[in-house]
Motif scaffolding. Structure first.
Motif, PDB file in Angstrom:
ATOM      1  N   CYS A  29       6.230   4.540   2.846  1.00 42.76           N
ATOM      2  CA  CYS A  29       5.485   5.801   2.870  1.00 42.76           C
ATOM      3  C   CYS A  29       5.727   6.567   1.567  1.00 42.76           C
ATOM      4  CB  CYS A  29       5.907   6.645   4.061  1.00 42.76           C
ATOM      5  SG  CYS A  29       5.448   5.964   5.667  1.00 42.76           S
ATOM      6  N   ILE A  30       6.978   6.779   1.239  1.00 41.33           N
ATOM      7  CA  ILE A  30       7.386   7.396  -0.032  1.00 41.33           C
ATOM      8  C   ILE A  30       8.339   6.424  -0.712  1.00 41.33           C
ATOM      9  CG2 ILE A  30       8.645   9.284  -1.137  1.00 41.33           C
ATOM     10  CD1 ILE A  30       6.238  10.443   0.017  1.00 41.33           C
ATOM     11  N   ALA A  31       8.133   6.173  -1.995  1.00 46.38           N
ATOM     12  CA  ALA A  31       9.064   5.345  -2.764  1.00 46.38           C
ATOM     13  C   ALA A  31       9.315   6.016  -4.109  1.00 46.38           C
ATOM     14  CB  ALA A  31       8.504   3.935  -2.971  1.00 46.38           C
ATOM     15  N   ILE A  32      10.576   6.224  -4.422  1.00 47.65           N
ATOM     16  CA  ILE A  32      10.968   6.826  -5.697  1.00 47.65           C
ATOM     17  C   ILE A  32      11.556   5.723  -6.559  1.00 47.65           C
ATOM     18  CG2 ILE A  32      12.559   8.473  -6.765  1.00 47.65           C
ATOM     19  CD1 ILE A  32      12.124  10.223  -4.266  1.00 47.65           C
ATOM     20  N   LYS A  33      10.995   5.560  -7.763  1.00 43.53           N
ATOM     21  CA  LYS A  33      11.332   4.413  -8.591  1.00 43.53           C
ATOM     22  C   LYS A  33      11.520   4.836 -10.045  1.00 43.53           C
ATOM     23  CE  LYS A  33       8.316   1.374  -5.791  1.00 43.53           C
ATOM     24  NZ  LYS A  33       9.298   0.388  -5.287  1.00 43.53           N
ATOM     25  N   SER A  34      12.145   3.952 -10.815  1.00 45.75           N
ATOM     26  CA  SER A  34      12.223   4.147 -12.275  1.00 45.75           C
ATOM     27  C   SER A  34      12.040   2.793 -12.954  1.00 45.75           C
ATOM     28  CB  SER A  34      13.543   4.806 -12.684  1.00 45.75           C
ATOM     29  OG  SER A  34      14.657   4.083 -12.200  1.00 45.75           O
ATOM     30  N   LEU A  35      10.807   2.338 -12.952  1.00 45.97           N
ATOM     31  CA  LEU A  35      10.471   1.084 -13.625  1.00 45.97           C
ATOM     32  C   LEU A  35       9.525   1.376 -14.783  1.00 45.97           C
ATOM     33  CD1 LEU A  35       7.882  -0.951 -11.502  1.00 45.97           C
ATOM     34  CD2 LEU A  35       8.443   1.414 -11.039  1.00 45.97           C
ATOM     35  N   PHE A  36       8.982   0.357 -15.383  1.00 45.63           N
ATOM     36  CA  PHE A  36       8.107   0.391 -16.557  1.00 45.63           C
ATOM     37  C   PHE A  36       8.929   0.666 -17.824  1.00 45.63           C
ATOM     38  CE2 PHE A  36       4.946   1.818 -13.205  1.00 45.63           C
ATOM     39  CZ  PHE A  36       4.480   0.544 -12.985  1.00 45.63           C
ATOM     40  N   ASP A  37       8.271   0.563 -18.954  1.00 45.13           N
ATOM     41  CA  ASP A  37       8.946   0.508 -20.255  1.00 45.13           C
ATOM     42  C   ASP A  37       9.156   1.905 -20.831  1.00 45.13           C
ATOM     43  OD1 ASP A  37      10.112  -0.469 -22.521  1.00 45.13           O
ATOM     44  OD2 ASP A  37       8.238  -1.031 -23.510  1.00 45.13           O
ATOM     45  N   TYR A  38      10.230   2.541 -20.390  1.00 46.75           N
ATOM     46  CA  TYR A  38      10.633   3.839 -20.902  1.00 46.75           C
ATOM     47  C   TYR A  38      12.139   3.789 -21.185  1.00 46.75           C
ATOM     48  CZ  TYR A  38       6.151   5.787 -19.353  1.00 46.75           C
ATOM     49  OH  TYR A  38       4.814   6.057 -19.182  1.00 46.75           O
ATOM     50  N   PHE A  74       0.437  13.789   5.652  1.00 50.12           N
ATOM     51  CA  PHE A  74       0.496  12.823   6.749  1.00 50.12           C
ATOM     52  C   PHE A  74       0.286  11.448   6.132  1.00 50.12           C
ATOM     53  CE2 PHE A  74      -1.173  10.073   9.991  1.00 50.12           C
ATOM     54  CZ  PHE A  74      -0.597  10.491  11.182  1.00 50.12           C
ATOM     55  N   ILE A  75       1.254  10.551   6.305  1.00 51.27           N
ATOM     56  CA  ILE A  75       1.191   9.245   5.649  1.00 51.27           C
ATOM     57  C   ILE A  75       1.412   8.145   6.673  1.00 51.27           C
ATOM     58  CG2 ILE A  75       2.167   7.768   3.860  1.00 51.27           C
ATOM     59  CD1 ILE A  75       3.033  10.263   2.357  1.00 51.27           C
ATOM     60  N   ARG A  76       0.404   7.276   6.817  1.00 51.54           N
ATOM     61  CA  ARG A  76       0.524   6.085   7.646  1.00 51.54           C
ATOM     62  C   ARG A  76       0.203   4.888   6.757  1.00 51.54           C
ATOM     63  NH1 ARG A  76      -0.133   0.959   9.086  1.00 51.54           N
ATOM     64  NH2 ARG A  76       0.157   0.599  11.312  1.00 51.54           N
ATOM     65  N   ASP A 132       0.824  -1.213   0.000  1.00 47.87           N
ATOM     66  CA  ASP A 132       0.000   0.000   0.000  1.00 47.87           C
ATOM     67  C   ASP A 132       0.858   1.263   0.000  1.00 47.87           C
ATOM     68  OD1 ASP A 132       1.018  -0.195   2.563  1.00 47.87           O
ATOM     69  OD2 ASP A 132      -0.833   0.409   3.561  1.00 47.87           O
ATOM     70  N   ASP A 133       1.980   1.244  -0.743  1.00 47.07           N
ATOM     71  CA  ASP A 133       2.874   2.406  -0.772  1.00 47.07           C
ATOM     72  C   ASP A 133       2.077   3.704  -0.807  1.00 47.07           C
ATOM     73  OD1 ASP A 133       4.669   0.362  -1.111  1.00 47.07           O
ATOM     74  OD2 ASP A 133       5.590   1.165  -2.925  1.00 47.07           O
ATOM     75  N   GLY A 134       2.486   4.659   0.005  1.00 42.11           N
ATOM     76  CA  GLY A 134       1.757   5.914   0.049  1.00 42.11           C
ATOM     77  C   GLY A 134       1.889   6.708  -1.234  1.00 42.11           C
ATOM     78  N   MET A 135       3.124   6.965  -1.656  1.00 45.38           N
ATOM     79  CA  MET A 135       3.373   7.679  -2.908  1.00 45.38           C
ATOM     80  C   MET A 135       4.535   7.005  -3.614  1.00 45.38           C
ATOM     81  SD  MET A 135       3.018  11.674  -1.799  1.00 45.38           S
ATOM     82  CE  MET A 135       1.714  12.214  -0.680  1.00 45.38           C
ATOM     83  N   ASP A 136       4.322   6.633  -4.881  1.00 43.85           N
ATOM     84  CA  ASP A 136       5.379   6.067  -5.714  1.00 43.85           C
ATOM     85  C   ASP A 136       5.647   7.046  -6.850  1.00 43.85           C
ATOM     86  OD1 ASP A 136       5.982   3.109  -4.856  1.00 43.85           O
ATOM     87  OD2 ASP A 136       3.824   3.355  -4.667  1.00 43.85           O
ATOM     88  N   ILE A 137       6.785   7.693  -6.780  1.00 37.52           N
ATOM     89  CA  ILE A 137       7.175   8.673  -7.797  1.00 37.52           C
ATOM     90  C   ILE A 137       8.010   7.934  -8.826  1.00 37.52           C
ATOM     91  CG2 ILE A 137       8.216  10.918  -8.202  1.00 37.52           C
ATOM     92  CD1 ILE A 137       5.825  10.835  -6.178  1.00 37.52           C
TER      93      ILE A 137
END
Length: 787
Positions: free
Chosen positions: A304-313, A297-299, A280-285
């Motif tokens: 809570c916050i996840a920064i990623k670079s996946l998918f087909d780009y 406010f994130i519970r 249930d990641d709060g925000m995936d950038i």
């Protein structure tokens, strides 16, 4: 009863309850002011506190009852388990909370809010003077907290009758399912409305999702697509531009929640997220740029916050310029608090800032983590003014590894299970020694990370780990500045509870105040490329600073092998085409760009001739130079013009002079002065916000740096430079690292971690210097782009 009389009575009851509970410690000024205002300004007080309506048919939480200045507010139940209550205030209020259990202790988090609770039996009272997001926790337990969201008055509401606004009014529970937003559309959920659904936008511009209502994610995995149900991210924006998400409460999501994928200009503010579900990641950038997250406010159970670079780009589409600030985080038994990772498959993840945040609970995992399970170089990351109250396992966790999320993970579930390390990280796979080199092709890097003003204000002092995959794919150039544990500043790496492996150039700094001025001091630095543990520091700095053997030919600092491929001439040897400067001093002679100062043209300030071409951000320069005995010049790059001062520049300079004193140094003209003298490899650190440059300059040297290493004996390096003859400068600039070679030997290297003062772009120019008559000649001026 007259409504104004009723409001007076409610306020009087709230004030009297507050006094009765706080007979020894109550705030008499606030209580009396509330009582007086109840009589004098009853309608004003009512206007300044907004109690939201409740949705019809929705049962309140059985665990808490809440009144605001004596008026009952609806309390929502959450499966976390938790309860939450929202309202608006623009005046001091007294909040009375009645719990369904005996109360012997109350914690009000974040502690930085400075709010103390008073309680008697099962009744708790707090006073609020401004908007704030709180977790009220009873009897030292994380079980069944009350989240209290005191919002500022709502502004900038969209127009209800606007054809581009989809409006959900208060008082009802709605079931729209999948909500698709198009360009220029607004989704508004009014306070007191609950909307069960998911939101999607694809290739949309200028979209807004806002309101003080609730978006319920309980059914995210049940909305049909085609012939059956499918997994849906809660709010998903793909390839969008100018996205705003404001003020909503996201309730009980069963999937990733706020997910911008390959988006630009994303602004998230005032969001409340309450859930406890697997993944249930709060925000995936994801592969997005120019993202700001503020006042949230994130519970969550997962990150809570996840920064990623996946998918087909394409690999070039990474993450760039993300800022997370002034928010509160509670991470449950999965995931991490502030996470970058795991899926980092772009070329870069860069320029990410976490600033002024409170981490109130990390039940497992790390408070702050970078888990690089992909090929990306993660760099220029800043964590500034982070307060941690309760972290059970790890504080900092920077690691490069193979995981089940990696491109080179096994497709065989049984094999993945057999390789699972089941240790410090979730989902990390062992790599047999024989396969180490093959899997290295899929590994990335972590570098240029700054932890500044990190405070553990309560709870345990967790351990940290910096773990590189190998010496090439390492964690490096990390600064820990002012790590404070329970009020005590950590002053050496041995006391930092830090485990390191394949990590190098790790520096620990503290800020001290002397005669009212703040100074940053290096107290501990580790440069070892191999395994480092608190009990086994293999500090190789001494080896690195050993004098060069006169018989050796500088093998460890020699320039890259001669290769002119990709270099382009930027001076034609015949004219000053493409260059602009003061013709009093600059001309072309015998195929050379020549600067001359005569007794009749002595300078009052340094004068530059500036190349007018487009400089790449990353580049190499090769140029030959010959300077007179008393001459002083330099090659400026990543520089800027100084307004009101013709032919003046400010910026980095590859220094040179006839006496050889400065040749090879890195000098920042008109700014921080000498960053690295000849023979030095330097790592700068950020200047504290609000400081002046002069505070950190001593004897024309910039003092905010750590991990200064020697590149060789100064006399031996000087001997490489020819007097009254031609020499060659080779300048390599990539990211925040600058290397100056003279005649093939590395003379200085600067890794500029000062995110306040450094420059990553700018102009190119060369200089004639104030002083006696002089002559400088340049020839074979060539440029190579590394972008």
């Amino acid at each position: 009863m007259n409504p104004s009389h009723a409001r007076r009575i409610a306020l009087l009851i709230a004030a009297s309850n507050y006094i009765s509970i706080n007979t020894k410690t109550f705030d008499m000024k606030l209580a009396l002011s509330v009582m007086i205002l109840a009589f004098i300004y009853p309608t004003t007080i009512d206007a300044q506190v907004t109690i939201y309506p409740s949705p019809a048919g929705l049962a309140p939480s059985p665990d808490y009852q809440v009144t605001i200045n004596g008026r009952e507010a609806f309390v929502y139940a959450s499966p976390v388990p938790a309860a939450y209550c929202s309202f608006e205030l623009d005046t001091p209020v007294i909040v009375t909370i009645k719990a369904n259990r005996d109360v012997k202790w109350v914690d009000v988090r974040p502690l930085s809010a400075g709010i103390k609770a008073s309680f008697r039996d099962s009744t708790i009272t707090i006073q609020l003077v401004k908007p704030v997001e709180l977790s009220i926790e009873l009897n030292g337990s994380r079980h069944m907290p009350l989240f209290l969201f005191a919002n500022a008055p709502e502004h900038n509401r969209p127009l209800k009758d606007d054809k581009n606004t989809r409006w959900f009014a208060a008082g009802k529970v709605y079931h729209p399912g999948i909500i698709d937003l198009k360009s220029n559309q607004t989704l508004y959920i009014e306070a007191g409305a609950v909307v069960v659904g998911v939101v999607k936008a694809d290739h949309a511009k200028h979209i807004r999702i806002c309101g003080r209502g609730i978006l319920d994610g309980s059914q995210n995995n049940n909305f049909p697509v085609g012939d059956g149900a499918a997994y849906h991210r809660f709010l998903e924006f793909r390839d969008c531009e100018d996205v705003r998400v404001e003020d909503l409460t996201l309730h009980n999501s069963t999937s990733w929640q706020v997910v911008p994928i390959h988006c630009d200009q994303v602004h998230i503010e005032g969001l409340k997220i309450i859930s406890n579900y697997n993944s249930d990641d709060g925000m995936d950038i994801v592969r997005s740029r120019n993202v700001t997250i503020s006042g949230c406010f994130i519970r969550t159970k997962d990150d809570c916050i996840a920064i990623k670079s996946l998918f087909d780009y394409p690999p070039s589409e990474g993450v760039d310029h993300v800022q997370v600030e002034k928010s509160v985080f509670w991470n449950g038994v999965w995931g991490n608090g502030l996470e970058i990772g795991f899926e980092l498959n772009s070329a870069e993840v860069r320029d990410v800032v976490f600033r002024d945040n409170d981490i109130i609970h990390i039940e497992d995992g790390a408070a702050i983590s970078i888990h690089n399970a992909g090929r990306a170089t993660v760099h220029h990351i800043l964590y500034d003014n982070i307060r941690i109250e309760d972290a059970n396992q790890k504080l900092f966790d920077l690691a490069i590894f193979r995981s089940r999320y990696s491109e080179d993970s096994s497709k065989d579930a049984k094999e993945n299970k057999a390789l699972y390390l089941n240790g410090a990280w979730d989902g990390v796979l062992a790599v047999p020694q024989a396969e180490k080199a093959a899997h290295a092709a899929f590994r990335g890097r972590i570098e240029d990370v700054v932890f500044r003003d990190i405070h553990i204000v309560d709870g345990l002092f967790p351990y940290s780990v910096f773990y590189g995959y190998d010496s090439t794919h390492a964690v490096k150039d990390v600064t820990i500045q002012d790590l404070v544990v329970h009020g005590h500043t950590i002053s050496n790496l041995e006391d930092a509870h830090l485990r390191m492996e394949n990590a190098r150039n790790i520096g620990l700094l503290i800020t001290v105040t002397v005669h009212g001025a703040k100074h940053t001091t290096i107290v501990s630095a580790d440069h070892a490329p191999g395994t480092n543990t608190p009990g086994n520091q293999q500090n190789q700095a001494a080896a690195a600073s050993t004098a060069i053997d006169p018989a050796a030919e500088f093998p460890q600092t020699s320039s890259p092998q001669p290769d002119d491929e990709g270099f382009v001439p930027i001076f034609d040897g015949k004219t000053l085409n493409g260059w602009i400067g003061d013709s009093t001093y600059w001309r072309v002679e015998d195929g050379c760009l020549v600067g001359v100062v005569t007794p009749k043209t002595l300078l009052k300030r340094n004068s530059f001739i500036i190349w007018q071409g487009q400089m790449p951000e990353n580049f190499e320069i090769k140029v030959e130079f010959k300077v007179s005995d008393h001459g002083n010049s330099g090659i400026n790059y990543r520089s800027e013009l100084i307004e009101g001062q013709p032919w003046a520049m400010r910026g980095y300079q590859a220094d040179l002079n006839g006496t050889r004193e400065y040749t090879g140094s890195n000098y920042e003209e008109r700014r921080r002065t000498t960053l690295a003298s000849r023979g030095q490899k330097v790592y700068t650190i950020s200047m504290p916000s609000g400081d002046s440059l002069q505070t950190h300059i001593e004897n024309n040297f910039w003092m905010l740096k750590f991990g200064t290493e020697s590149l060789g004996d100064p006399d031996q390096l000087t001997a490489v430079i020819r007097v009254d003859d031609w020499n060659e400068y080779h300048i390599i600039v990539k990211g925040n690292r600058m290397q100056h070679y003279v005649n093939g030997i590395l003379m200085s290297e600067v890794t500029d971690n000062d995110d306040i003062n450094r420059r990553l772009t700018g102009l190119l120019g060369v200089q004639v210097h104030v002083g006696p008559p002089m002559r400088i000649a340049y020839r074979n001026f060539r440029l190579k782009s590394l972008d």
